[in-house]
Each structure stands twice: as C-alpha cells, then as structure tokens.
Design a protein around this motif. Structure first.
Motif, PDB file in Angstrom:
ATOM      1  N   GLU A 193       0.915  -1.195   0.135  1.00  0.00           N
ATOM      2  CA  GLU A 193      -0.040   0.027   0.045  1.00  0.00           C
ATOM      3  C   GLU A 193       0.821   1.209  -0.219  1.00  0.00           C
ATOM      4  N   ALA A 194       2.051   1.211   0.552  1.00  0.00           N
ATOM      5  CA  ALA A 194       3.066   2.229   0.510  1.00  0.00           C
ATOM      6  C   ALA A 194       3.569   2.643  -0.852  1.00  0.00           C
ATOM      7  N   LEU A 195       3.384   1.849  -1.676  1.00  0.00           N
ATOM      8  CA  LEU A 195       3.919   2.124  -2.967  1.00  0.00           C
ATOM      9  C   LEU A 195       2.992   2.926  -3.715  1.00  0.00           C
ATOM     10  N   ARG A 196       3.594   4.015  -4.060  1.00  0.00           N
ATOM     11  CA  ARG A 196       2.687   5.374  -4.640  1.00  0.00           C
ATOM     12  C   ARG A 196       2.908   5.132  -6.230  1.00  0.00           C
ATOM     13  N   VAL A 197       3.022   3.972  -6.887  1.00  0.00           N
ATOM     14  CA  VAL A 197       3.203   3.777  -8.228  1.00  0.00           C
ATOM     15  C   VAL A 197       1.987   3.023  -8.734  1.00  0.00           C
ATOM     16  N   SER A 198       1.618   3.342  -9.964  1.00  0.00           N
ATOM     17  CA  SER A 198       0.234   2.749 -10.406  1.00  0.00           C
ATOM     18  C   SER A 198       0.797   1.396 -10.893  1.00  0.00           C
ATOM     19  N   PRO A 199      -0.067   0.409 -11.037  1.00  0.00           N
ATOM     20  CA  PRO A 199       0.433  -0.954 -11.602  1.00  0.00           C
ATOM     21  C   PRO A 199       0.728  -0.593 -12.978  1.00  0.00           C
ATOM     22  N   GLN A 200       0.398  -0.029 -13.770  1.00  0.00           N
ATOM     23  CA  GLN A 200       0.237   0.359 -15.181  1.00  0.00           C
ATOM     24  C   GLN A 200       1.727   1.024 -15.358  1.00  0.00           C
ATOM     25  N   THR A 201       2.258   1.935 -14.526  1.00  0.00           N
ATOM     26  CA  THR A 201       3.465   2.384 -14.618  1.00  0.00           C
ATOM     27  C   THR A 201       4.625   1.333 -14.425  1.00  0.00           C
ATOM     28  N   LEU A 202       4.369   0.290 -13.088  1.00  0.00           N
ATOM     29  CA  LEU A 202       5.271  -0.623 -12.812  1.00  0.00           C
ATOM     30  C   LEU A 202       5.424  -1.469 -14.097  1.00  0.00           C
ATOM     31  N   GLU A 203       4.375  -1.874 -14.817  1.00  0.00           N
ATOM     32  CA  GLU A 203       4.345  -2.936 -16.097  1.00  0.00           C
ATOM     33  C   GLU A 203       5.434  -2.163 -16.976  1.00  0.00           C
ATOM     34  N   ARG A 204       4.962  -0.847 -17.226  1.00  0.00           N
ATOM     35  CA  ARG A 204       5.699  -0.509 -18.183  1.00  0.00           C
ATOM     36  C   ARG A 204       7.348  -0.088 -17.843  1.00  0.00           C
ATOM     37  N   TRP A 205       7.622   0.133 -16.623  1.00  0.00           N
ATOM     38  CA  TRP A 205       8.916   0.007 -16.252  1.00  0.00           C
ATOM     39  C   TRP A 205       9.583  -1.241 -16.299  1.00  0.00           C
ATOM     40  N   HIS A 206       8.858  -2.426 -16.097  1.00  0.00           N
ATOM     41  CA  HIS A 206       9.298  -3.957 -16.153  1.00  0.00           C
ATOM     42  C   HIS A 206       9.561  -4.222 -17.718  1.00  0.00           C
ATOM     43  N   ARG A 207       8.805  -3.731 -18.420  1.00  0.00           N
ATOM     44  CA  ARG A 207       9.071  -4.020 -20.070  1.00  0.00           C
ATOM     45  C   ARG A 207      10.190  -3.315 -20.492  1.00  0.00           C
ATOM     46  N   THR A 208      10.416  -2.114 -20.154  1.00  0.00           N
ATOM     47  CA  THR A 208      11.612  -1.202 -20.553  1.00  0.00           C
ATOM     48  C   THR A 208      12.774  -1.429 -20.166  1.00  0.00           C
ATOM     49  N   THR A 209      12.710  -2.063 -18.791  1.00  0.00           N
ATOM     50  CA  THR A 209      13.970  -2.407 -17.975  1.00  0.00           C
ATOM     51  C   THR A 209      14.476  -3.576 -18.539  1.00  0.00           C
ATOM     52  N   SER A 210      13.363  -4.242 -19.011  1.00  0.00           N
ATOM     53  CA  SER A 210      13.787  -5.838 -19.559  1.00  0.00           C
ATOM     54  C   SER A 210      14.495  -5.761 -20.817  1.00  0.00           C
ATOM     55  N   LEU A 211      13.872  -5.065 -21.752  1.00  0.00           N
ATOM     56  CA  LEU A 211      14.624  -4.426 -22.974  1.00  0.00           C
ATOM     57  C   LEU A 211      16.103  -4.319 -22.757  1.00  0.00           C
ATOM     58  N   THR A 212      16.242  -3.282 -21.894  1.00  0.00           N
ATOM     59  CA  THR A 212      17.475  -2.445 -21.643  1.00  0.00           C
ATOM     60  C   THR A 212      18.508  -3.788 -21.178  1.00  0.00           C
ATOM     61  N   THR A 213      17.858  -4.440 -20.308  1.00  0.00           N
ATOM     62  CA  THR A 213      18.723  -5.637 -19.870  1.00  0.00           C
ATOM     63  C   THR A 213      19.348  -6.505 -20.875  1.00  0.00           C
ATOM     64  N   MET A 214      18.427  -6.865 -21.598  1.00  0.00           N
ATOM     65  CA  MET A 214      18.859  -7.839 -22.744  1.00  0.00           C
ATOM     66  C   MET A 214      19.768  -6.938 -23.604  1.00  0.00           C
ATOM     67  N   ALA A 215      19.673  -5.928 -23.734  1.00  0.00           N
ATOM     68  CA  ALA A 215      20.727  -5.015 -24.640  1.00  0.00           C
ATOM     69  C   ALA A 215      21.912  -5.099 -23.847  1.00  0.00           C
ATOM     70  N   LEU A 216      22.130  -4.714 -22.847  1.00  0.00           N
ATOM     71  CA  LEU A 216      23.329  -4.797 -21.852  1.00  0.00           C
ATOM     72  C   LEU A 216      24.156  -6.052 -21.986  1.00  0.00           C
ATOM     73  N   MET A 217      23.202  -7.275 -21.732  1.00  0.00           N
ATOM     74  CA  MET A 217      23.645  -8.643 -21.684  1.00  0.00           C
ATOM     75  C   MET A 217      24.533  -8.815 -23.097  1.00  0.00           C
ATOM     76  N   LEU A 218      23.720  -8.467 -24.106  1.00  0.00           N
ATOM     77  CA  LEU A 218      24.482  -8.654 -25.546  1.00  0.00           C
ATOM     78  C   LEU A 218      25.655  -7.744 -25.739  1.00  0.00           C
ATOM     79  N   ALA A 219      25.719  -6.433 -25.232  1.00  0.00           N
ATOM     80  CA  ALA A 219      26.943  -5.610 -25.532  1.00  0.00           C
ATOM     81  C   ALA A 219      27.823  -6.388 -24.694  1.00  0.00           C
ATOM     82  N   HIS A 220      27.688  -6.845 -23.494  1.00  0.00           N
ATOM     83  CA  HIS A 220      28.684  -7.436 -22.524  1.00  0.00           C
ATOM     84  C   HIS A 220      29.254  -8.665 -23.136  1.00  0.00           C
TER      85      HIS A 220
END
Length: 325
Positions: free
Chosen positions: A110-137
């Motif tokens: 309840e203390a998390l002041r971020v909407s589920p939609q925003t969390l989902e969007r962050w999850h998707r975008t950070t996922s794409l960034t993670t894959m790119a960083l792994m490939l660059a590594h």
C-alpha cells in the motif's frame, strides 16, 4: 522479462493513447521507444563503471589485475574493461527488472505510490535494456578476444572469438569452462523469454505465464556467472558482500509473491480434491524452498562466509586462455 499479472489484461484493454499500443495491445516497437530514456541511463551507468574499473586498473588496486597480473594496462585491455562494465550494468538492470516484476505480480504494498500500469511499463522497458546490456557484455568480450588472438588471420580470429563467446562449451580455459556457458545460458534464455510477451496473444496468455516464470532462472544464472567469473568479486571484499546482500530483497519479494500472488488461482489455500494435491504440494514446497534461500542468504551475508577467496600473496601469472593455434 515482461510482467505477469492479472491486471495486465485490464491494462491492455485500456486507453489507446499509449504510444506503445496498437489496437489495445502492447507492441515491441512502442516499448523500444519508451525504453530510450532507460537505455540512456544504462549507458551512463556503464560509462561510470568503466571509469571506475579503468582507474582501479591504472592504480594497481584492481582485483582483475590481482587475478591476471598481465592486465595492468587499461589502455590495452579497455575492451575487456568495457565488457565488465556492461556486465555489471546488465546485472544491476536485471536486479531492478526482477524486483519490479515481483512487485507487479504479487500483492502490491500500500505504501508504494506507483500505479500498476507504470510498474508494468517500467518492467517491460528495463527488460529490453537488460537484454541489450547482456548482448553488449558478450560482444565486447568477443571483441577483446579478437584483439588477443593477434597471431591468427582475421577469419580465424573472428571465428575463435565468436566460438569462445557464443558457443557453449567452446571456451576451454580455467573457471571460464563453467562460468561462460552459464552466462551464455542466461543470455539465450533471456531473449526469447523477454520477447515472448509481445506475441502472447498468439501463444496464449496461459502458456506465456508458465514460460515467464523461468525468468527467475535467468537472473539466478546471471548472478552465478558473476560470482564465478567476475574477477572484481572473486575475493571476500565489499563488492562480493554487496552482491550477496542485493539478493536478500529478491528472495524476500519472491517469497511474498508466492505467499500473496495477485492471481487468485495461484493462491495456496487448501487442496480442493486429491486430484489437485500434487500441484498444491509443489506450490507449498516452493514457498518453503524460497524461505530457506532467504534465510541462507541472510546467514551468508552476516557470517561473511560468501565463498570469496583470499588475495594471493604472489599473484598468478595467467592469461585469459591459451592462444588458439
């Protein structure tokens, strides 16, 4: 590494104003645009880590130099340092992606002041960034091997570097014989598991949810690869301690997600019939195992017995691996 939560279905039926959606469905092209700020932040973090590693190598305090003394020239081995920097950024982004995903798919505090939609969007975008960083590594590691195999012709150098970096079981020297295939497995699982989200309307949401649960395996493999092959965490010093400590909130959130999942069908409750007893037993055992892992991580962090090695009095004279003939 896309989110799994019941609220996503509602979100996808929502407003068409989101540029990442076509016909109410989230698209890869739209998320790639949304991921640009996140990717820019990752590049900045990678640059900062690279400078940190460069300065440590130049000053002689680098743990990498303690493991491989011939690497005391950052101007020569800058591609190896950049590979390390991408690897650390990838692990950091993977940690953040998993943490956000567990918040999305479990009962949200309840203390998390971020909407589920925003969390989902962050999850998707950070996922794409993670894959790119792994490939660059992996690509920068291959580039360093191309430079290293200078006695070979260009075709042989490119093949040797590609095989050592991307073909499981090909790298045949030292700890890398185990650690590199583990890292390759993490990469080869991360990409399809992450991108399957964008075709889940074709494979079915149920199938996608089952496959998506293996994302935690990708993260475990990534941490394992780092502990085995990350020379900066070989020794029992603060970088290794921090790496272990970061795993505690992951285990705690995973346990919370298992105990209080967002989907009602995943809640433990009581087995309604003997036919469902095996599944109920498996879910209950999973909760016990994760609780045990969380306790074990805490014990490791508090005791200092984290598998770190003692710095050698006389560093070994080793090379990344023997030159290919």
């Amino acid at each position: 590494m896309s989110p799994e939560t019941a609220s996503q279905d509602e979100t996808e039926r929502g407003s068409g104003k989101n540029r990442s959606r076509v016909g109410g469905r989230v698209t890869l092209r739209g998320d790639l645009r949304l991921a640009l700020p996140d990717a820019a932040a990752a590049v900045g973090v990678t640059a900062a880590v690279f400078v940190f590693l460069y300065v440590r190598m130049e000053s002689g305090t680098s743990a990498t130099v303690a493991v491989m003394p011939f690497m005391d020239d950052p101007r020569t081995y800058w591609m190896y340092l950049l590979s390390q920097a991408f690897g650390w950024s990838a692990l950091l982004w993977a940690w953040g992606t998993v943490m956000i995903g567990l918040l999305v798919s479990g009962t949200r505090p309840e203390a998390l002041r971020v909407s589920p939609q925003t969390l989902e969007r962050w999850h998707r975008t950070t996922s794409l960034t993670t894959m790119a960083l792994m490939l660059a590594h992996a690509l920068m590691f291959a580039a360093e091997l191309v430079r290293y195999e200078a006695q070979l012709g260009w075709a042989e150098r490119l093949w040797a570097a590609f095989a050592d970096s991307f073909v499981p079981g090909w790298y045949d020297s030292g700890t890398g014989q185990i650690a590199i295939p583990i890292g390759q497995a993490a990469l080869y699982l991360a990409v399809p598991l992450g991108l399957l989200f964008y075709v889940r309307h074709r494979i079915g949401a149920r199938t996608w949810r089952v496959l998506h649960r293996f994302v935690i395996v990708v993260y475990v493999l990534s941490v394992w690869h780092t502990l085995l092959y990350g020379t900066n965490v070989w020794y029992g010093e603060w970088p290794r301690t921090v790496l272990w400590l970061l795993q505690i909130p992951v285990a705690v959130l995973l346990l919370a997600r298992l105990v209080g999942p967002a989907r009602r069908s995943e809640r433990l409750g009581k087995p309604e019939s003997a036919r469902r007893l095996p599944g109920w037993t498996l879910r209950a055992a999973g909760r016990v195992v994760v609780a045990g892992v969380a306790v074990a991580l805490l014990v490791v962090a508090l005791s200092g017995r984290d598998g770190g090695r003692e710095r050698p009095v006389e560093p070994p004279s080793t090379s990344p691996h023997p030159h290919h003939s």
